[in-house]
Scaffold this motif. Structure first.
Motif, PDB file in Angstrom:
ATOM      1  N   TYR A 204       0.814  -1.221   0.000  1.00  0.00           N
ATOM      2  CA  TYR A 204       0.000   0.000   0.000  1.00  0.00           C
ATOM      3  C   TYR A 204       0.846   1.269   0.000  1.00  0.00           C
ATOM      4  O   TYR A 204       0.587   2.207  -0.752  1.00  0.00           O
ATOM      5  CB  TYR A 204      -0.949  -0.006   1.201  1.00  0.00           C
ATOM      6  CG  TYR A 204      -2.032   1.041   1.104  1.00  0.00           C
ATOM      7  CD1 TYR A 204      -3.164   0.813   0.327  1.00  0.00           C
ATOM      8  CD2 TYR A 204      -1.918   2.265   1.771  1.00  0.00           C
ATOM      9  CE1 TYR A 204      -4.157   1.786   0.220  1.00  0.00           C
ATOM     10  CE2 TYR A 204      -2.908   3.229   1.669  1.00  0.00           C
ATOM     11  CZ  TYR A 204      -4.018   2.979   0.892  1.00  0.00           C
ATOM     12  OH  TYR A 204      -5.009   3.945   0.780  1.00  0.00           O
ATOM     13  N   GLU A 212      -5.640  -1.043  -9.468  1.00  0.00           N
ATOM     14  CA  GLU A 212      -6.619  -0.430  -8.567  1.00  0.00           C
ATOM     15  C   GLU A 212      -7.391  -1.511  -7.786  1.00  0.00           C
ATOM     16  O   GLU A 212      -7.710  -1.350  -6.618  1.00  0.00           O
ATOM     17  CB  GLU A 212      -7.565   0.469  -9.373  1.00  0.00           C
ATOM     18  CG  GLU A 212      -8.552   1.276  -8.550  1.00  0.00           C
ATOM     19  CD  GLU A 212      -7.901   2.285  -7.585  1.00  0.00           C
ATOM     20  OE1 GLU A 212      -6.697   2.590  -7.730  1.00  0.00           O
ATOM     21  OE2 GLU A 212      -8.610   2.739  -6.665  1.00  0.00           O
ATOM     22  N   ASN A 216      -7.757  -1.452  -3.719  1.00  0.00           N
ATOM     23  CA  ASN A 216      -9.067  -1.484  -3.044  1.00  0.00           C
ATOM     24  C   ASN A 216      -9.166  -2.656  -2.068  1.00  0.00           C
ATOM     25  O   ASN A 216      -9.725  -2.530  -0.983  1.00  0.00           O
ATOM     26  CB  ASN A 216     -10.196  -1.581  -4.080  1.00  0.00           C
ATOM     27  CG  ASN A 216     -10.362  -0.284  -4.849  1.00  0.00           C
ATOM     28  OD1 ASN A 216     -10.032   0.786  -4.341  1.00  0.00           O
ATOM     29  ND2 ASN A 216     -10.850  -0.371  -6.074  1.00  0.00           N
ATOM     30  N   GLU A 219      -7.215  -1.914   1.039  1.00  0.00           N
ATOM     31  CA  GLU A 219      -7.964  -1.025   1.948  1.00  0.00           C
ATOM     32  C   GLU A 219      -9.076  -1.784   2.671  1.00  0.00           C
ATOM     33  O   GLU A 219      -9.346  -1.534   3.848  1.00  0.00           O
ATOM     34  CB  GLU A 219      -8.550   0.158   1.164  1.00  0.00           C
ATOM     35  CG  GLU A 219      -7.459   1.133   0.741  1.00  0.00           C
ATOM     36  CD  GLU A 219      -7.966   2.267  -0.135  1.00  0.00           C
ATOM     37  OE1 GLU A 219      -9.100   2.166  -0.674  1.00  0.00           O
ATOM     38  OE2 GLU A 219      -7.210   3.248  -0.296  1.00  0.00           O
ATOM     39  N   GLU A 220      -9.694  -2.730   1.991  1.00  0.00           N
ATOM     40  CA  GLU A 220     -10.761  -3.497   2.632  1.00  0.00           C
ATOM     41  C   GLU A 220     -10.196  -4.344   3.774  1.00  0.00           C
ATOM     42  O   GLU A 220     -10.806  -4.475   4.840  1.00  0.00           O
ATOM     43  CB  GLU A 220     -11.486  -4.372   1.600  1.00  0.00           C
ATOM     44  CG  GLU A 220     -12.774  -4.983   2.113  1.00  0.00           C
ATOM     45  CD  GLU A 220     -13.707  -3.964   2.772  1.00  0.00           C
ATOM     46  OE1 GLU A 220     -13.996  -2.926   2.168  1.00  0.00           O
ATOM     47  OE2 GLU A 220     -14.142  -4.218   3.916  1.00  0.00           O
ATOM     48  N   ARG A 308      -4.807   9.237   1.133  1.00  0.00           N
ATOM     49  CA  ARG A 308      -5.828   8.291   0.664  1.00  0.00           C
ATOM     50  C   ARG A 308      -6.137   7.252   1.758  1.00  0.00           C
ATOM     51  O   ARG A 308      -7.292   6.891   1.998  1.00  0.00           O
ATOM     52  CB  ARG A 308      -5.336   7.597  -0.616  1.00  0.00           C
ATOM     53  CG  ARG A 308      -6.287   6.521  -1.079  1.00  0.00           C
ATOM     54  CD  ARG A 308      -5.892   5.841  -2.383  1.00  0.00           C
ATOM     55  NE  ARG A 308      -6.755   4.680  -2.543  1.00  0.00           N
ATOM     56  CZ  ARG A 308      -7.063   4.102  -3.690  1.00  0.00           C
ATOM     57  NH1 ARG A 308      -6.550   4.551  -4.816  1.00  0.00           N
ATOM     58  NH2 ARG A 308      -7.875   3.055  -3.733  1.00  0.00           N
ATOM     59  N   ASN A 312      -9.866   6.811   3.209  1.00  0.00           N
ATOM     60  CA  ASN A 312     -10.587   5.556   2.933  1.00  0.00           C
ATOM     61  C   ASN A 312     -10.631   4.595   4.118  1.00  0.00           C
ATOM     62  O   ASN A 312     -11.458   3.694   4.145  1.00  0.00           O
ATOM     63  CB  ASN A 312      -9.948   4.852   1.726  1.00  0.00           C
ATOM     64  CG  ASN A 312     -10.234   5.617   0.439  1.00  0.00           C
ATOM     65  OD1 ASN A 312     -11.062   6.508   0.421  1.00  0.00           O
ATOM     66  ND2 ASN A 312      -9.545   5.273  -0.632  1.00  0.00           N
TER      67      ASN A 312
END
Ligand code: NZQ
Ligand code: ZN
Length: 391
Positions: A204, A212, A216, A219-220, A308, A312
């Protein structure tokens, strides 16, 4: 972007799955070395359950107990001796990352030309044939249950280094979230900080262009750990929380997250020095380092990536100037680790002073992960590492 992805570990997830342990071991032979740590598996009943399971299946079991957190190379060497003397067919690691990593060291050394795993760590001998490893994971943290790394400590040399080889990846891993109900608050919080650091370090916090889809998912996983850690701290027997943390632990470092990214795991490189000199808990060291690392590296190039993360995953409001947002992100992460996860925030809380900062900085910039400097989202030279440690 190009990459090869392969992960061959078979995972049994859930509380009834241990019934498959003996059949899986029997596929590998009838003589097993059971490796475990300082006794938590005896206190929570897992040891008795496994021993009777193996006995009833006609498996002959040998034991190596007392694997230390931050496993020592000398303990690995004891395991190698047992395997060689008894013609062991498989290693059964029952524990957290330390027990699994010790088992990987044994696995790599048994068929080699040395009886000292440290010779392999130093690259004097190659890893070729290995003993198969089956794990029963007891702590959600390192990802060792599905990865091909082993982190070992040589306390005589104050070096924490390791082995990375496809042939030491566990063949089979059992993940029963209920086994982690007995993990205490401190290890739960440290383990969660470790899971998050794997996402940060291998993928990250990067300046490389990533898919992308992967960002994502990273981040999850971070949001999942942030959501479920406080729940597990309040109620250690919350199945949903423990299950989410366990699967997050495995996926944060099983090669999937960082497809296409190659960089120094900066936070790990620095933390391993802290553990090598002061024998501290890995995830806690990472928790102390990370917000300070973020604060130190904020500039025009790094700020959007850090910000970010804040927007997020950490409820930092959007629309701010990037450097201001990045600073708030570092503060929000510190709040998460030191207030919500309840981890002490300073190296001095762990009895660490600045007397070894220079040597640690030199070692990490020139060790397993560095070639004179460490390079990921930021590039750190020795003097930068010293400054971060001082923070
Ligand atoms: O030793 P026992 O008595 O089992 O107690 C352990 C230990 O004191 C306890 N524990 C584990 N499961 C428990 C439990 N207590 C109650 N109930 C349970 N179910 O927790 C303590 C810590 O155990 P340890 O295995 O040391 O923790 P962890 O899983 O965090 O492993 C840390 C080691 O893994 C390395 C670290 O550097 C460190 O040496 N890492 C390995 C990696 C890898 N192989 O890929 C990557 C990581 O970044 C990390 O570097
Ligand atoms: Zn780690």
């Amino acid at each position: 972007m190009k990459f090869t992805f392969q992960n061959t570990t078979k995972v049994y997830f859930g509380d009834e799955e241990l019934e498959n342990l003996a059949p899986e071991l029997l596929n590998l032979g009838k003589k097993v070395l059971l490796v475990y740590g300082g006794g938590s598996i005896k206190k929570n009943g897992l040891y008795d359950k496994i021993i009777s399971n193996l006995k009833n299946s006609g498996i002959e079991t040998f034991e190596l107990s007392g694997v230390e957190p931050n496993p020592r190379h000398t303990t690995v060497n004891k395991g190698v001796k047992i395997c060689r003397e008894n013609n062991i067919s498989a290693i059964l690691a029952v524990g957290g990352g330390s027990t699994i990593d010790c088992s990987k060291g044994i696995s790599a050394t048994v068929f080699s030309k040395t009886d000292n795993v440290w010779d392999l760590v130093e690259g004097k001998y190659p890893i070729e044939k290995t003993l198969p490893i089956v794990t029963v994971l007891t702590l959600s943290a390192t990802g060792s249950e599905m990865d091909c790394g082993s982190v070992l400590s040589n306390m005589e040399l104050n070096i924490k280094s390791g082995l990375i080889h496809e042939n030491i990846r566990p063949k089979v891993s059992f993940e029963d979230p209920k086994i982690t109900y007995s993990v205490n608050e401190y290890q739960t919080a440290s383990g969660s900080a470790d899971i998050m650091s794997h996402i940060f370090d291998v993928a990250y916090l990067s300046k490389q262009k990533q898919m992308e889809m992967l960002v994502n998912i990273q981040e999850e996983v971070l949001r999942t750990v942030i959501k479920y850690t406080p729940i597990a701290l309040e109620n250690p027997s919350d199945y949903e929380a423990r299950a989410n943390l366990m699967w997050a632990s495995s996926w944060a470092l099983n090669d999937f997250m960082y497809c296409g990214v190659m960089q120094s795991p900066i936070l790990h490189a620095i933390e391993h020095e802290l553990s090598a000199f002061y024998d501290i808990t890995h995830g806690h060291g990472l928790a102390i380092l990370t917000p300070n690392y973020l604060r130190y590296i904020i500039n025009d190039e790094t700020a959007p990536v850090i910000y970010r993360l804040g927007v997020n995953c950490l409820n930092v409001k959007s629309g701010l100037e990037a450097k201001e947002g990045a600073k708030l992100t570092a503060d929000a992460l510190a709040k998460l680790y030191f207030e919500t996860f309840r981890l002490p925030s300073r190296l001095s809380d762990l009895g660490i002073d600045d007397s070894k900062f220079e040597v640690m900085a030199h070692n990490c910039c020139n060790g397993l992960f560095g070639q004179g400097k460490l390079s990921a989202l930021a590039t750190l030279e020795e003097r930068d590492v010293v400054e971060i440690l001082k923070m």
